[in-house]
Scaffold this motif. Structure first.
Motif, PDB file in Angstrom:
ATOM      1  N   THR A  58       0.833  -1.205   0.000  1.00  0.00           N
ATOM      2  CA  THR A  58       0.000   0.000   0.000  1.00  0.00           C
ATOM      3  C   THR A  58       0.869   1.257   0.000  1.00  0.00           C
ATOM      4  O   THR A  58       0.597   2.209  -0.736  1.00  0.00           O
ATOM      5  CB  THR A  58      -0.940   0.003   1.227  1.00  0.00           C
ATOM      6  OG1 THR A  58      -1.758  -1.172   1.175  1.00  0.00           O
ATOM      7  CG2 THR A  58      -1.810   1.233   1.254  1.00  0.00           C
ATOM      8  N   ALA A  59       1.904   1.252   0.812  1.00  0.00           N
ATOM      9  CA  ALA A  59       2.807   2.407   0.874  1.00  0.00           C
ATOM     10  C   ALA A  59       3.542   2.594  -0.449  1.00  0.00           C
ATOM     11  O   ALA A  59       3.723   3.722  -0.917  1.00  0.00           O
ATOM     12  CB  ALA A  59       3.801   2.238   2.014  1.00  0.00           C
ATOM     13  N   ALA A  60       3.969   1.506  -1.067  1.00  0.00           N
ATOM     14  CA  ALA A  60       4.676   1.595  -2.352  1.00  0.00           C
ATOM     15  C   ALA A  60       3.749   2.094  -3.450  1.00  0.00           C
ATOM     16  O   ALA A  60       4.175   2.844  -4.332  1.00  0.00           O
ATOM     17  CB  ALA A  60       5.267   0.241  -2.717  1.00  0.00           C
ATOM     18  N   ALA A  61       2.473   1.703  -3.395  1.00  0.00           N
ATOM     19  CA  ALA A  61       1.521   2.160  -4.405  1.00  0.00           C
ATOM     20  C   ALA A  61       1.245   3.657  -4.254  1.00  0.00           C
ATOM     21  O   ALA A  61       1.069   4.361  -5.241  1.00  0.00           O
ATOM     22  CB  ALA A  61       0.218   1.367  -4.302  1.00  0.00           C
ATOM     23  N   ALA A  62       1.202   4.120  -2.995  1.00  0.00           N
ATOM     24  CA  ALA A  62       0.957   5.541  -2.755  1.00  0.00           C
ATOM     25  C   ALA A  62       2.149   6.395  -3.159  1.00  0.00           C
ATOM     26  O   ALA A  62       1.996   7.534  -3.579  1.00  0.00           O
ATOM     27  CB  ALA A  62       0.627   5.762  -1.278  1.00  0.00           C
ATOM     28  N   ASP A  63       3.344   5.849  -3.013  1.00  0.00           N
ATOM     29  CA  ASP A  63       4.561   6.573  -3.345  1.00  0.00           C
ATOM     30  C   ASP A  63       5.522   5.607  -4.028  1.00  0.00           C
ATOM     31  O   ASP A  63       6.303   4.928  -3.363  1.00  0.00           O
ATOM     32  CB  ASP A  63       5.197   7.157  -2.087  1.00  0.00           C
ATOM     33  CG  ASP A  63       6.480   7.930  -2.385  1.00  0.00           C
ATOM     34  OD1 ASP A  63       6.821   8.115  -3.574  1.00  0.00           O
ATOM     35  OD2 ASP A  63       7.140   8.344  -1.423  1.00  0.00           O
ATOM     36  N   PRO A  64       5.493   5.519  -5.359  1.00  0.00           N
ATOM     37  CA  PRO A  64       6.328   4.547  -6.081  1.00  0.00           C
ATOM     38  C   PRO A  64       7.830   4.713  -5.852  1.00  0.00           C
ATOM     39  O   PRO A  64       8.592   3.787  -6.055  1.00  0.00           O
ATOM     40  CB  PRO A  64       5.982   4.802  -7.549  1.00  0.00           C
ATOM     41  CG  PRO A  64       4.679   5.515  -7.540  1.00  0.00           C
ATOM     42  CD  PRO A  64       4.631   6.278  -6.247  1.00  0.00           C
ATOM     43  N   ARG A 106       9.105   5.220  -2.972  1.00  0.00           N
ATOM     44  CA  ARG A 106       9.380   4.800  -1.596  1.00  0.00           C
ATOM     45  C   ARG A 106      10.001   3.404  -1.573  1.00  0.00           C
ATOM     46  O   ARG A 106       9.520   2.482  -2.198  1.00  0.00           O
ATOM     47  CB  ARG A 106       8.084   4.775  -0.794  1.00  0.00           C
ATOM     48  CG  ARG A 106       8.311   4.396   0.643  1.00  0.00           C
ATOM     49  CD  ARG A 106       6.975   4.095   1.308  1.00  0.00           C
ATOM     50  NE  ARG A 106       7.203   3.769   2.688  1.00  0.00           N
ATOM     51  CZ  ARG A 106       7.600   2.572   3.111  1.00  0.00           C
ATOM     52  NH1 ARG A 106       7.798   1.601   2.273  1.00  0.00           N
ATOM     53  NH2 ARG A 106       7.792   2.347   4.401  1.00  0.00           N
ATOM     54  N   ASN A 107      11.074   3.305  -0.859  1.00  0.00           N
ATOM     55  CA  ASN A 107      11.633   2.000  -0.533  1.00  0.00           C
ATOM     56  C   ASN A 107      12.340   2.145   0.798  1.00  0.00           C
ATOM     57  O   ASN A 107      12.460   3.231   1.354  1.00  0.00           O
ATOM     58  CB  ASN A 107      12.556   1.458  -1.644  1.00  0.00           C
ATOM     59  CG  ASN A 107      13.775   2.335  -1.863  1.00  0.00           C
ATOM     60  OD1 ASN A 107      14.398   2.783  -0.915  1.00  0.00           O
ATOM     61  ND2 ASN A 107      14.094   2.569  -3.122  1.00  0.00           N
ATOM     62  N   TRP A 108      12.810   1.066   1.356  1.00  0.00           N
ATOM     63  CA  TRP A 108      13.394   1.093   2.695  1.00  0.00           C
ATOM     64  C   TRP A 108      14.631   1.975   2.775  1.00  0.00           C
ATOM     65  O   TRP A 108      14.950   2.494   3.813  1.00  0.00           O
ATOM     66  CB  TRP A 108      13.746  -0.310   3.156  1.00  0.00           C
ATOM     67  CG  TRP A 108      12.585  -1.074   3.680  1.00  0.00           C
ATOM     68  CD1 TRP A 108      11.694  -0.659   4.603  1.00  0.00           C
ATOM     69  CD2 TRP A 108      12.192  -2.380   3.312  1.00  0.00           C
ATOM     70  NE1 TRP A 108      10.757  -1.622   4.841  1.00  0.00           N
ATOM     71  CE2 TRP A 108      11.048  -2.703   4.063  1.00  0.00           C
ATOM     72  CE3 TRP A 108      12.687  -3.335   2.436  1.00  0.00           C
ATOM     73  CZ2 TRP A 108      10.405  -3.915   3.971  1.00  0.00           C
ATOM     74  CZ3 TRP A 108      12.026  -4.550   2.342  1.00  0.00           C
ATOM     75  CH2 TRP A 108      10.905  -4.833   3.099  1.00  0.00           C
ATOM     76  N   SER A 109      15.316   2.136   1.696  1.00  0.00           N
ATOM     77  CA  SER A 109      16.581   2.874   1.775  1.00  0.00           C
ATOM     78  C   SER A 109      16.413   4.387   1.759  1.00  0.00           C
ATOM     79  O   SER A 109      17.348   5.097   2.067  1.00  0.00           O
ATOM     80  CB  SER A 109      17.499   2.447   0.614  1.00  0.00           C
ATOM     81  OG  SER A 109      16.920   2.801  -0.613  1.00  0.00           O
ATOM     82  N   ASN A 110      15.210   4.895   1.415  1.00  0.00           N
ATOM     83  CA  ASN A 110      15.090   6.347   1.375  1.00  0.00           C
ATOM     84  C   ASN A 110      14.103   6.897   2.407  1.00  0.00           C
ATOM     85  O   ASN A 110      13.651   8.026   2.302  1.00  0.00           O
ATOM     86  CB  ASN A 110      14.731   6.843  -0.027  1.00  0.00           C
ATOM     87  CG  ASN A 110      13.369   6.382  -0.483  1.00  0.00           C
ATOM     88  OD1 ASN A 110      12.581   5.856   0.288  1.00  0.00           O
ATOM     89  ND2 ASN A 110      13.087   6.567  -1.769  1.00  0.00           N
ATOM     90  N   ILE A 111      13.772   6.123   3.427  1.00  0.00           N
ATOM     91  CA  ILE A 111      12.940   6.629   4.516  1.00  0.00           C
ATOM     92  C   ILE A 111      13.852   7.405   5.456  1.00  0.00           C
ATOM     93  O   ILE A 111      14.875   6.897   5.901  1.00  0.00           O
ATOM     94  CB  ILE A 111      12.254   5.471   5.273  1.00  0.00           C
ATOM     95  CG1 ILE A 111      11.330   4.687   4.339  1.00  0.00           C
ATOM     96  CG2 ILE A 111      11.469   6.002   6.477  1.00  0.00           C
ATOM     97  CD1 ILE A 111      10.773   3.428   4.951  1.00  0.00           C
ATOM     98  N   PRO A 112      13.496   8.660   5.765  1.00  0.00           N
ATOM     99  CA  PRO A 112      14.371   9.469   6.630  1.00  0.00           C
ATOM    100  C   PRO A 112      14.611   8.783   7.983  1.00  0.00           C
ATOM    101  O   PRO A 112      13.678   8.300   8.613  1.00  0.00           O
ATOM    102  CB  PRO A 112      13.562  10.769   6.821  1.00  0.00           C
ATOM    103  CG  PRO A 112      12.616  10.810   5.675  1.00  0.00           C
ATOM    104  CD  PRO A 112      12.328   9.387   5.315  1.00  0.00           C
ATOM    105  N   GLY A 113      15.850   8.744   8.380  1.00  0.00           N
ATOM    106  CA  GLY A 113      16.214   8.177   9.675  1.00  0.00           C
ATOM    107  C   GLY A 113      16.288   6.671   9.722  1.00  0.00           C
ATOM    108  O   GLY A 113      16.577   6.097  10.755  1.00  0.00           O
ATOM    109  N   VAL A 114      16.005   5.999   8.631  1.00  0.00           N
ATOM    110  CA  VAL A 114      16.025   4.537   8.616  1.00  0.00           C
ATOM    111  C   VAL A 114      17.085   4.083   7.632  1.00  0.00           C
ATOM    112  O   VAL A 114      17.045   4.404   6.459  1.00  0.00           O
ATOM    113  CB  VAL A 114      14.643   3.965   8.221  1.00  0.00           C
ATOM    114  CG1 VAL A 114      14.690   2.453   8.159  1.00  0.00           C
ATOM    115  CG2 VAL A 114      13.577   4.434   9.180  1.00  0.00           C
TER     116      VAL A 114
END
Length: 180
Positions: free
Chosen positions: A163-169, A171-179
């Motif tokens: 769902t998160a990837a569909a909302a923001d294509p 988005r992946n684990w490597s570009n989440i701030p602080g993660v």
């Protein structure tokens, strides 16, 4: 805070591995080790620290407390096993209120399917030797609900990720701030 969504990839994969291990152990022994549940709990705490403290963490703690309270009540009535209660409680800690609702629905569906499969397997004319070795084939052998908890949790985690990837294509684990 939805740890299942914000966690680094290694933490999500470790969670999935631990849940799979719990399902396997429950399928074989009709029990879930406290070590597995403890590892899921420890992983949630470490993940929360890595993601950073957020005020919304109260939702995770609330659903954890509710799951533990209701689960203990169900355990006291012989409806759920102690290992199932502990595994579900520490697993729901990974989710906020919305994610916990998704988790609960996924676990309920998986549990219903699991019960149907086991009931169908029990109708087969297995030999007495097989029924002695495979506890779930016995008439009152119990149902390894850890399998449903693990399957539902894995489905909920993957569903949230999708769902998160569909909302923001992008988005992946490597570009989440602080993660990282």
């Amino acid at each position: 805070m939805n740890l299942a969504l914000l966690a680094p990839q290694w933490a999500v994969l470790t969670l999935i591995a631990l849940l799979s291990l719990a399902a396997l152990q429950d399928a074989i022994q009709l029990k879930i080790s406290n070590l597995i549940s403890g590892a899921v709990l420890l992983l949630a705490v470490v993940t929360a620290m890595l993601v950073g403290p957020k005020l919304s963490l109260w939702e995770n703690l609330l659903v954890f407390a509710i799951a533990l309270t209701v689960g203990t009540w169900l355990f006291g009535r012989g409806i759920l096993g102690g290992g199932d209660v502990k595994l579900f409680a520490v697993t729901v800690l990974w989710f906020d209120l919305g994610g916990a609702a998704r988790l609960l629905l996924a676990v309920a569906i998986a549990g219903g399917l699991l019960a149907l499969v086991i009931l169908l397997l029990r109708t087969i004319g297995w030999s007495e030797g097989i029924r002695k070795r495979v506890v779930v084939l016995r008439a009152k052998g119990g149902i390894p609900y850890g399998i449903a908890i693990a399957a539902g949790a894995i489905a909920a985690v993957l569903s949230l990720q999708q769902t998160a990837a569909a909302a923001d294509p992008t988005r992946n684990w490597s570009n989440i701030p602080g993660v990282r």
